[in-house]
Design a protein around this motif. Structure first.
Motif, PDB file in Angstrom:
ATOM      1  N   VAL A   1       0.868  -1.178   0.000  1.00  0.00           N
ATOM      2  CA  VAL A   1       0.000   0.000   0.000  1.00  0.00           C
ATOM      3  C   VAL A   1       0.902   1.223   0.000  1.00  0.00           C
ATOM      4  O   VAL A   1       1.676   1.442   0.931  1.00  0.00           O
TER       5      VAL A   1
ATOM      6  N   GLU B   1       2.953   2.338   3.310  1.00  0.00           N
ATOM      7  CA  GLU B   1       2.316   2.252   4.616  1.00  0.00           C
ATOM      8  C   GLU B   1       2.795   1.004   5.339  1.00  0.00           C
ATOM      9  O   GLU B   1       3.017  -0.031   4.719  1.00  0.00           O
TER      10      GLU B   1
ATOM     11  N   SER C   1       1.594   5.205   0.099  1.00  0.00           N
ATOM     12  CA  SER C   1       1.009   6.415   0.683  1.00  0.00           C
ATOM     13  C   SER C   1       1.159   7.546  -0.315  1.00  0.00           C
ATOM     14  O   SER C   1       2.259   7.979  -0.602  1.00  0.00           O
TER      15      SER C   1
ATOM     16  N   SER D   1      -4.571   6.194  -0.565  1.00  0.00           N
ATOM     17  CA  SER D   1      -3.602   5.109  -0.651  1.00  0.00           C
ATOM     18  C   SER D   1      -3.961   4.238  -1.841  1.00  0.00           C
ATOM     19  O   SER D   1      -5.126   4.084  -2.187  1.00  0.00           O
ATOM     20  N   GLU D   2      -2.952   3.675  -2.473  1.00  0.00           N
ATOM     21  CA  GLU D   2      -3.194   2.778  -3.599  1.00  0.00           C
ATOM     22  C   GLU D   2      -2.158   1.658  -3.573  1.00  0.00           C
ATOM     23  O   GLU D   2      -1.104   1.777  -2.941  1.00  0.00           O
ATOM     24  N   LEU D   3      -2.466   0.563  -4.264  1.00  0.00           N
ATOM     25  CA  LEU D   3      -1.541  -0.551  -4.332  1.00  0.00           C
ATOM     26  C   LEU D   3      -0.445  -0.255  -5.343  1.00  0.00           C
ATOM     27  O   LEU D   3      -0.699   0.271  -6.422  1.00  0.00           O
TER      28      LEU D   3
END
Length: 86
Positions: free
Chosen positions: A28, A84, A30, A35-37
């Motif tokens: 994940v 993250e 930041s 948040s995105e993969l």
């Protein structure tokens, strides 16, 4: 369908066929408020791949140098705040 038999492949043929080995892990990331993969990659190629093959030839387990490992890259990303904690 591949008709190639791995039993007849020599280690030299295998070495000539493989140009690199890639391992990836989704983390994940930041980014601002959302948040995105994202993917983190561990790439075994060139000198590192040669070292791995040399280890294989002598029957020794190969360990990728820590600074090129997924663990290190993820720890670094967490320290820098771009990944993250998971």
């Amino acid at each position: 369908m591949c008709q190639h038999s791995w039993k007849t492949t020599t280690s030299e043929e295998l070495k000539q066929t493989i140009t690199g080995i890639v391992t990836q892990r989704l983390v994940v990331a930041s980014k601002s408020s959302e948040s995105e993969l994202s993917a983190v990659f561990e790439i075994l190629s060139d000198d590192l791949l040669e070292e791995a093959f040399q280890s294989m030839y002598i029957g020794k387990t190969y360990h990728i140098p820590y600074q090129f490992s997924l663990s290190y890259q993820i720890e670094r990303g967490v320290r820098e705040g771009v990944i993250e904690k998971g």
